[in-house]
Design an enzyme around this catalytic site. Structure first.
Site, PDB file in Angstrom:
ATOM      1  N   LYS A   1      -3.071  -1.842  -0.622  1.00  0.00           N
ATOM      2  CA  LYS A   1      -2.767  -2.406   0.696  1.00  0.00           C
ATOM      3  C   LYS A   1      -3.174  -3.867   0.780  1.00  0.00           C
ATOM      4  O   LYS A   1      -2.512  -4.658   1.434  1.00  0.00           O
ATOM      5  CB  LYS A   1      -3.436  -1.590   1.806  1.00  0.00           C
ATOM      6  CG  LYS A   1      -2.739  -0.260   2.013  1.00  0.00           C
ATOM      7  CD  LYS A   1      -3.248   0.478   3.221  1.00  0.00           C
ATOM      8  CE  LYS A   1      -2.536   1.818   3.346  1.00  0.00           C
ATOM      9  NZ  LYS A   1      -3.134   2.716   4.340  1.00  0.00           N
TER      10      LYS A   1
ATOM     11  N   LYS B   1       5.675   6.601  -4.871  1.00  0.00           N
ATOM     12  CA  LYS B   1       5.730   7.625  -3.818  1.00  0.00           C
ATOM     13  C   LYS B   1       6.567   7.134  -2.621  1.00  0.00           C
ATOM     14  O   LYS B   1       6.662   5.928  -2.385  1.00  0.00           O
ATOM     15  CB  LYS B   1       4.322   8.038  -3.380  1.00  0.00           C
ATOM     16  CG  LYS B   1       3.619   7.011  -2.585  1.00  0.00           C
ATOM     17  CD  LYS B   1       2.375   7.533  -1.891  1.00  0.00           C
ATOM     18  CE  LYS B   1       1.833   6.377  -1.068  1.00  0.00           C
ATOM     19  NZ  LYS B   1       0.747   6.569  -0.231  1.00  0.00           N
TER      20      LYS B   1
ATOM     21  N   LYS C   1       6.393   4.924   4.190  1.00  0.00           N
ATOM     22  CA  LYS C   1       7.111   4.350   5.336  1.00  0.00           C
ATOM     23  C   LYS C   1       7.075   2.829   5.333  1.00  0.00           C
ATOM     24  O   LYS C   1       7.893   2.196   5.973  1.00  0.00           O
ATOM     25  CB  LYS C   1       6.625   4.933   6.657  1.00  0.00           C
ATOM     26  CG  LYS C   1       5.170   4.777   6.952  1.00  0.00           C
ATOM     27  CD  LYS C   1       4.827   5.505   8.256  1.00  0.00           C
ATOM     28  CE  LYS C   1       3.566   6.314   8.112  1.00  0.00           C
ATOM     29  NZ  LYS C   1       3.335   7.294   9.140  1.00  0.00           N
TER      30      LYS C   1
HETATM   31  P1  TYM Z   1      -0.667   8.856   6.243  1.00  0.00           P
HETATM   32  O1  TYM Z   1      -0.407   8.588   7.701  1.00  0.00           O
HETATM   33  O2  TYM Z   1      -0.310   7.796   5.271  1.00  0.00           O
HETATM   34  O3  TYM Z   1       0.078  10.183   5.791  1.00  0.00           O
HETATM   35  C1  TYM Z   1      -0.040  11.406   6.508  1.00  0.00           C
HETATM   36  C2  TYM Z   1      -0.023  12.553   5.510  1.00  0.00           C
HETATM   37  O4  TYM Z   1       1.184  12.512   4.743  1.00  0.00           O
HETATM   38  C3  TYM Z   1       0.874  12.579   3.356  1.00  0.00           C
HETATM   39  N1  TYM Z   1       1.886  11.812   2.593  1.00  0.00           N
HETATM   40  C4  TYM Z   1       2.620  12.308   1.598  1.00  0.00           C
HETATM   41  N2  TYM Z   1       2.678  13.527   1.045  1.00  0.00           N
HETATM   42  C5  TYM Z   1       3.572  13.731   0.043  1.00  0.00           C
HETATM   43  N3  TYM Z   1       4.385  12.756  -0.450  1.00  0.00           N
HETATM   44  C6  TYM Z   1       4.363  11.504   0.072  1.00  0.00           C
HETATM   45  N4  TYM Z   1       5.174  10.562  -0.394  1.00  0.00           N
HETATM   46  C7  TYM Z   1       3.451  11.239   1.147  1.00  0.00           C
HETATM   47  N5  TYM Z   1       3.170  10.135   1.895  1.00  0.00           N
HETATM   48  C8  TYM Z   1       2.201  10.504   2.772  1.00  0.00           C
HETATM   49  C9  TYM Z   1      -0.511  11.964   3.239  1.00  0.00           C
HETATM   50  O5  TYM Z   1      -1.158  12.374   2.056  1.00  0.00           O
HETATM   51  C10 TYM Z   1      -1.178  12.486   4.494  1.00  0.00           C
HETATM   52  O6  TYM Z   1      -1.697  13.774   4.281  1.00  0.00           O
HETATM   53  N6  TYM Z   1      -5.556   8.099   5.622  1.00  0.00           N
HETATM   54  C11 TYM Z   1      -4.590   9.058   6.108  1.00  0.00           C
HETATM   55  C12 TYM Z   1      -4.775   9.451   7.561  1.00  0.00           C
HETATM   56  C13 TYM Z   1      -6.118  10.010   7.900  1.00  0.00           C
HETATM   57  C14 TYM Z   1      -6.610  11.284   7.563  1.00  0.00           C
HETATM   58  C15 TYM Z   1      -7.901  11.372   8.135  1.00  0.00           C
HETATM   59  C16 TYM Z   1      -6.063  12.358   6.837  1.00  0.00           C
HETATM   60  C17 TYM Z   1      -7.098   9.387   8.629  1.00  0.00           C
HETATM   61  N7  TYM Z   1      -8.146  10.203   8.773  1.00  0.00           N
HETATM   62  C18 TYM Z   1      -8.680  12.520   7.982  1.00  0.00           C
HETATM   63  C19 TYM Z   1      -6.860  13.495   6.702  1.00  0.00           C
HETATM   64  C20 TYM Z   1      -8.140  13.566   7.261  1.00  0.00           C
HETATM   65  C21 TYM Z   1      -3.216   8.430   5.974  1.00  0.00           C
HETATM   66  O7  TYM Z   1      -3.065   7.249   5.920  1.00  0.00           O
HETATM   67  O8  TYM Z   1      -2.193   9.309   6.029  1.00  0.00           O
END
Ligand code: TYM
Length: 329
Positions: free
Chosen positions: A113, A195, A198
């Site tokens: 990032k 991967k 968004k």
């Molecule tokens: P975020 O918002 O990027 O993504 C949300 C969830 O989607 C999953 N994900 C994917 N899974 C499969 N293939 C992909 N290409 C893909 N892109 C995203 C992510 O693994 C996630 O589970 N840091 C986290 C948010 C967060 C969080 C937490 C998660 C903040 N606090 C506490 C769990 C527990 C994030 O940026 O997710």
């Protein structure tokens, strides 16, 4: 709360994509009945990148409506905004003091990032995983269902929890990650070595759940495959393997069943079939989202109720932590 606890979250930005659904939310809905669950819209994390205030407020609401539309019943799960429960930020500050700069420097998401956002490498981006650890530890969470890209953040959370417990006794539960056997890493359609994300500059890489049906089919038709004509699941065929995974997930088939089904199919037909299967699986959820997002009073009620319930669970842990470190109660 009676059952073991699940916590997970998603950032409040932009639009749900296929990776978020297949890697995360789909499993949240499946695991819901065996756990007491909190599903958070992590709006504070979202501020690590500059946001348009109005758009952020709307997209946080969209994420919450998608949670419900994708099968998370707000009467059985706690759905809420992170910023509505101040204990997240308070615990994050305390945990910052128990997390080492060296550990945060190793986080691959921080490196990625900051490479992408050279003009805004803010302190929040660096300490992002500490806030994530606070989210999880605040609720004495047992299981965290996430996609594969969150593995490292979960490891850090466990390390911080163990460090804290060693110093002060059994304050936190050391959580386990739940990373699904299939769909944990959905790849970009035009570049299956990366991967699906968004924030990808190329929109053709990412299937958004709210894309129009013809757009979804077009994105699958244009998905990168390879130069031979075999439909196999194999590391030397990342594009085909990604499509096979997506199809298996949305039709609830095993990889073997999917491979057998398409053994004699050409690439062109195969890609259309995957797109159609995705649309078919999404249809009821899309309709539900359209209905919910217009129901302002209902969503406002869910948001207020979720904040109240989460707050009631968060405060006792925060008090224990404050007592442990010697802050006045
Ligand atoms: P975020 O918002 O990027 O993504 C949300 C969830 O989607 C999953 N994900 C994917 N899974 C499969 N293939 C992909 N290409 C893909 N892109 C995203 C992510 O693994 C996630 O589970 N840091 C986290 C948010 C967060 C969080 C937490 C998660 C903040 N606090 C506490 C769990 C527990 C994030 O940026 O997710």
């Amino acid at each position: 709360m009676q059952k073991p606890i699940i916590f997970s979250g998603m950032q409040a930005t932009g639009i749900f994509h296929l990776g978020n659904w297949l890697g995360a939310t789909r499993n949240w809905a499946r695991l819901s009945s065996d756990y007491d669950c909190l599903y958070c819209v992590v709006d504070l994390h979202t501020l690590t990148v500059r946001q348009d205030p109005k758009a952020l407020r709307q997209s946080a609401r969209n994420v919450l409506a998608w949670y419900i539309a994708l099968g998370l019943d707000p009467t059985a799960n706690i759905l809420y905004y992170q910023s509505h429960v101040p204990a997240h930020a308070e615990l994050a500050w305390i945990l910052n003091c128990y997390t080492y700069v060296g550990e945060l420097n190793r986080m691959t998401q921080f490196k990625e990032k900051s490479a992408k956002n050279e003009e805004n490498i803010n302190a929040g981006l660096f300490t992002y995983p500490v806030l994530q650890a606070a989210d999880i530890l605040l609720y004495r969470t047992h299981l965290v269902p996430v996609g594969d890209d969150q593995r490292q953040h979960l490891e850090l959370t466990r390390d911080v929890a163990q460090r804290f417990n060693q110093a002060y006794g059994d304050i936190f539960v050391v959580p386990e990650a739940y990373i699904p056997p299939m769909g944990a890493r959905i790849m970009a359609l035009q570049n299956p070595e990366r991967k699906m994300s968004k924030s990808d500059d190329n929109q053709a890489n990412c299937v958004f759940l709210s894309d129009e049906p013809d757009v979804i089919i077009k994105k699958f038709k244009r998905a990168v495959t390879d130069s031979d004509n075999q439909i196999r699941n194999s590391p030397d065929k990342p594009g085909i393997s990604n499509l096979l995974t997506i199809y298996s997930c949305v039709t609830n088939r095993t990889m073997e069943e999917t491979c057998a089904e398409f053994k004699h199919t050409g690439y062109g037909d195969f890609k259309v079939k995957v797109g159609e299967a995705v649309l078919e699986a999404l249809r009821p959820h899309r309709n539900e989202f359209e209905r919910l997002i217009k129901d302002t009073a209902y969503l406002d009620g869910v948001i207020a109720d979720g904040a109240r319930k989460a707050q009631a669970l968060a405060v006792p842990t925060l008090i224990k932590v404050k007592e442990a470190v010697g802050l006045p109660i």
